[in-house]
Design a protein around this motif. Structure first.
Motif, mmCIF file in Angstrom:
data_model
loop_
_atom_site.group_PDB
_atom_site.id
_atom_site.type_symbol
_atom_site.label_atom_id
_atom_site.label_comp_id
_atom_site.label_asym_id
_atom_site.label_seq_id
_atom_site.Cartn_x
_atom_site.Cartn_y
_atom_site.Cartn_z
ATOM 1 N N ALA A 89 0.816 -1.213 0.000
ATOM 2 C CA ALA A 89 0.000 0.000 0.000
ATOM 3 C C ALA A 89 0.851 1.265 0.000
ATOM 4 N N GLU A 90 2.169 1.124 0.077
ATOM 5 C CA GLU A 90 3.069 2.276 0.096
ATOM 6 C C GLU A 90 3.043 2.991 -1.250
ATOM 7 N N THR A 91 3.048 4.308 -1.212
ATOM 8 C CA THR A 91 3.196 5.106 -2.424
ATOM 9 C C THR A 91 4.583 5.737 -2.435
ATOM 10 N N LEU A 92 5.055 6.083 -3.617
ATOM 11 C CA LEU A 92 6.393 6.639 -3.780
ATOM 12 C C LEU A 92 6.284 8.015 -4.425
ATOM 13 N N PRO A 93 6.047 9.065 -3.631
ATOM 14 C CA PRO A 93 5.961 10.410 -4.215
ATOM 15 C C PRO A 93 7.311 10.839 -4.786
ATOM 16 N N GLY A 94 7.256 11.623 -5.872
ATOM 17 C CA GLY A 94 8.480 12.153 -6.448
ATOM 18 C C GLY A 94 9.432 11.084 -6.919
ATOM 19 N N HIS A 95 8.952 10.177 -7.737
ATOM 20 C CA HIS A 95 9.787 9.097 -8.256
ATOM 21 C C HIS A 95 9.732 9.033 -9.780
ATOM 22 N N ASP A 96 10.794 8.464 -10.335
ATOM 23 C CA ASP A 96 10.893 8.238 -11.772
ATOM 24 C C ASP A 96 10.821 6.747 -12.059
ATOM 25 N N GLY A 106 14.063 0.280 -13.583
ATOM 26 C CA GLY A 106 14.203 0.697 -12.202
ATOM 27 C C GLY A 106 13.188 1.759 -11.843
ATOM 28 N N VAL A 107 13.003 1.942 -10.538
ATOM 29 C CA VAL A 107 12.170 2.999 -9.977
ATOM 30 C C VAL A 107 13.039 3.732 -8.969
ATOM 31 N N GLN A 108 13.222 5.044 -9.142
ATOM 32 C CA GLN A 108 14.158 5.782 -8.307
ATOM 33 C C GLN A 108 13.585 7.148 -7.943
ATOM 34 N N ALA A 109 14.100 7.722 -6.848
ATOM 35 C CA ALA A 109 13.681 9.051 -6.444
ATOM 36 C C ALA A 109 14.053 10.063 -7.515
ATOM 37 N N THR A 110 13.140 10.998 -7.773
ATOM 38 C CA THR A 110 13.407 12.042 -8.759
ATOM 39 C C THR A 110 14.628 12.858 -8.330
ATOM 40 N N GLY A 111 15.471 13.177 -9.298
ATOM 41 C CA GLY A 111 16.703 13.897 -9.032
ATOM 42 C C GLY A 111 17.922 13.044 -9.264
ATOM 43 N N GLY A 112 17.743 11.742 -9.375
ATOM 44 C CA GLY A 112 18.855 10.859 -9.688
ATOM 45 C C GLY A 112 19.239 10.942 -11.152
ATOM 46 N N ALA A 113 20.340 10.313 -11.494
ATOM 47 C CA ALA A 113 20.825 10.338 -12.873
ATOM 48 C C ALA A 113 19.840 9.638 -13.804
ATOM 49 N N LEU A 114 19.631 10.237 -14.974
ATOM 50 C CA LEU A 114 18.761 9.660 -15.985
ATOM 51 C C LEU A 114 19.573 9.310 -17.224
ATOM 52 N N ALA A 460 4.351 -9.052 -14.891
ATOM 53 C CA ALA A 460 3.356 -7.990 -15.050
ATOM 54 C C ALA A 460 2.619 -7.767 -13.741
ATOM 55 N N GLY A 461 1.868 -6.673 -13.694
ATOM 56 C CA GLY A 461 0.953 -6.412 -12.592
ATOM 57 C C GLY A 461 1.458 -5.461 -11.532
ATOM 58 N N THR A 462 2.771 -5.200 -11.473
ATOM 59 C CA THR A 462 3.339 -4.257 -10.511
ATOM 60 C C THR A 462 4.327 -3.355 -11.231
ATOM 61 N N ILE A 463 4.743 -2.302 -10.537
ATOM 62 C CA ILE A 463 5.757 -1.392 -11.082
ATOM 63 C C ILE A 463 7.054 -1.645 -10.332
ATOM 64 N N GLU A 464 7.875 -2.502 -10.886
ATOM 65 C CA GLU A 464 9.172 -2.823 -10.292
ATOM 66 C C GLU A 464 10.085 -3.373 -11.375
ATOM 67 N N ARG A 465 11.346 -3.398 -11.072
ATOM 68 C CA ARG A 465 12.363 -3.796 -12.038
ATOM 69 C C ARG A 465 12.041 -5.159 -12.641
ATOM 70 N N GLY A 466 12.173 -5.258 -13.953
ATOM 71 C CA GLY A 466 11.979 -6.507 -14.669
ATOM 72 C C GLY A 466 10.566 -6.717 -15.189
ATOM 73 N N LYS A 467 9.607 -5.923 -14.726
ATOM 74 C CA LYS A 467 8.227 -6.099 -15.170
ATOM 75 C C LYS A 467 7.978 -5.358 -16.491
#
Length: 521
Positions: A89-96, A106-114, A460-467
């Motif tokens: 149920a956790e949300t990740l505000p300000g993420h890329d 990947g999913v990372q905090a905004t401001g990291g290298a792109l 599939a079904g979630t937002i995480e690496r490899g999906k």
């Protein structure tokens, strides 16, 4: 209409409303069906026409320019959004969200290298969720539309009221629906599935069930029906599912006991899932114990009963317990239960808002003065079947939910998934408002649990690496109000991006196509 050879709805209380509607159309469109053979019925007979329509050979000419496609190995980044990964149920505000070749890197905090040269999607102030699922769908392909085209007017053909398939599939993606399950398959559906998989045009990931497997006295016309007359016929149907590439078996309402148990036995031997109706010849407890783990409607738990036996609390409790013990999955279809009550006149038209749906065929058929509804309301058995069907269906879902049975959202409507009161979004909303799920639980059902049910939980079904990068970007938070799933800004489908402006252009094209159909005003 009495000369129509199929016994379509000879026992009409057993139809769900969508199927009853199309069965009514089948009686009107005799030329679109195959007559049953005279004399003794064969053990097994295939009804659908194996010849494909010209629509199945179509391409993406109507939608190609709507999708912005990343070149191979070019990264895509969704920046600055609040990510709802659905892993908790956790949300990740300000993420890329970083994507390459249609996969999440990947999913990372905004401001990291792109990564350099990335194709960017600005999600600042928005919410990123996995793509949604409609687990009970009937895409209105040519073979289905043709069944009821003639009732719209003399000389109206199926071609005139069928959308090009790329535009038909677009409407799912425009609604944020990136996964569907086709609940009455045919060679045309298999071709549509292959066209999407091969990239001929874009559409949701899909599983395609078998044609409905019914008795020779079937509810449906031959466009989507296999006819089984005995146990050997059931076994032959199972082998045909395996050989022809359907994803699961769909038993239907009039299927006899011998045929049903022959089908189930052979499906279990071949490793084929059974997801469908529970025939009137079989009690739900027998079906669960035999190995049917998928139920296509909440009202399958009580629809065949009458009088005091229809919703006996002890019987229902036993069926719920067996559902838990046997790992049953239920397709909720609460909105179609609501349609059933409307069809019977128990819910006023003002509460249904059929006028909001884009599909003019649905709008016309569901008018209170349409021949479909007039015929329905003149049938005392259908009217009796609709009594309390929404309340009972809701109580079934609540009882199953309380015991942890997997409930997945499905609409059983072939109309647009975007607009109107019977859309996927309304079914998900019903899971919250009627069943009592939290918005998070309803979203998990439409994302994580649907992917797991279809055997794709690892990809599939979630937002995480490899999906897979099947994402919907919303203007408002669906965890605060589940109706916010309709606030769609952008849809990402692998390497393809459907931005807001392109989505709106596509919807305008869709509406223009619908408006041009020769449907009575």
């Amino acid at each position: 209409m009495n000369h129509y050879h199929h016994a379509a709805c000879t026992n009409p209380r057993l139809c769900c409303p969508q199927h009853a509607m199309l069965a009514f159309g089948a009686r009107m469109a005799i030329g679109e069906t195959q007559p049953a053979p005279e004399g003794p019925q064969p053990s097994f007979r295939e009804g659908p026409d194996p010849n494909l329509s010209s629509f199945a050979a179509g391409d993406d000419r109507n939608t190609r320019d709507l999708f912005e496609v990343a070149e191979k190995e070019r990264p895509v980044v969704v920046t600055g959004g609040t990510v709802l990964p659905m892993t908790s149920a956790e949300t990740l505000p300000g993420h890329d969200v970083l994507i390459r070749d249609g996969r999440i890197e990947g999913v990372q905090a905004t401001g990291g290298a792109l990564p350099d040269g990335a194709l960017s999607i600005n999600a600042s102030g928005r919410f990123v969720i996995p793509g949604l699922t409609n687990i009970h769908q009937h895409p209105p392909l040519r073979h289905i539309v043709g069944v009821y085209a003639n009732m719209l007017g003399e000389g109206v053909s199926g071609e005139e009221v069928t959308l090009p398939y790329d535009l038909m599939m677009f409407q799912y993606l425009a609604a944020g629906i990136t996964r569907i399950q086709v609940m009455a398959g045919s060679p045309e559906d298999l071709a549509n599935r292959e066209n999407v998989r091969s990239g001929r045009y874009r559409g949701p990931h899909m599983r395609v069930g078998s044609p409905v497997i019914d008795s020779p006295e079937a509810i449906w016309a031959s466009a989507i029906t296999w006819y089984v007359n005995d146990a050997d016929g059931g076994r032959r149907a199972a082998r045909a599912i395996f050989e022809q590439g359907y994803d699961f078996a769909k038993p239907y309402t009039m299927l006899g006991r011998d045929g049903y148990f022959g089908l189930v036995e052979e499906c279990r031997a071949l490793g084929i899932e059974i997801m469908g109706h529970i025939p009137q010849s079989v009690r739900p407890e027998e079906a669960f114990e035999a190995g049917q783990t998928g139920v296509a409607h909440c009202f399958e738990y009580f629809l065949h009963g009458r009088g005091a036996d229809r919703f006996d609390p002890d019987t229902i409790a036993k069926r719920v317990k067996l559902s838990v013990n046997n790992g049953v999955t239920l397709q909720t279809t609460l909105e179609i239960a609501r349609v059933y009550e409307y069809d019977c006149g128990f819910i006023p038209a003002s509460e249904m808002r059929f006028e909001d749906t884009l599909d003019p065929v649905i709008r016309w058929l569901m008018r209170e003065d349409s021949p479909f509804l007039q015929g329905w309301r003149a049938n005392p058995v259908l009217m009796a079947g609709g009594e309390n069907v929404l309340d009972y269906s809701t109580r079934i879902c609540q009882a199953l939910y309380a015991e942890g049975v997997r409930l997945l959202p499905g609409t059983d409507m072939s109309a647009s998934s975007i607009t109107g009161e019977m859309s996927s979004h309304h079914e998900i909303r019903s899971m919250v408002e009627r069943i009592g799920m939290s918005p998070f639980e309803a979203l998990r059902a439409a994302t994580v649990q649907s992917a797991e049910y279809q055997g794709e939980g690892r990809v599939a079904g979630t937002i995480e690496r490899g999906k897979r990068a099947d994402l919907v970007i919303l203007d408002a938070n669906p965890l605060e109000a589940i109706g916010n799933t309709t606030a769609i800004d952008t849809v990402v489908m692998g390497d393809a991006i459907l931005r807001r402006g392109a989505r709106e252009r596509g919807l305008a094209r869709l509406k223009a196509r619908y408006d041009a159909m020769p449907v009575p005003a």
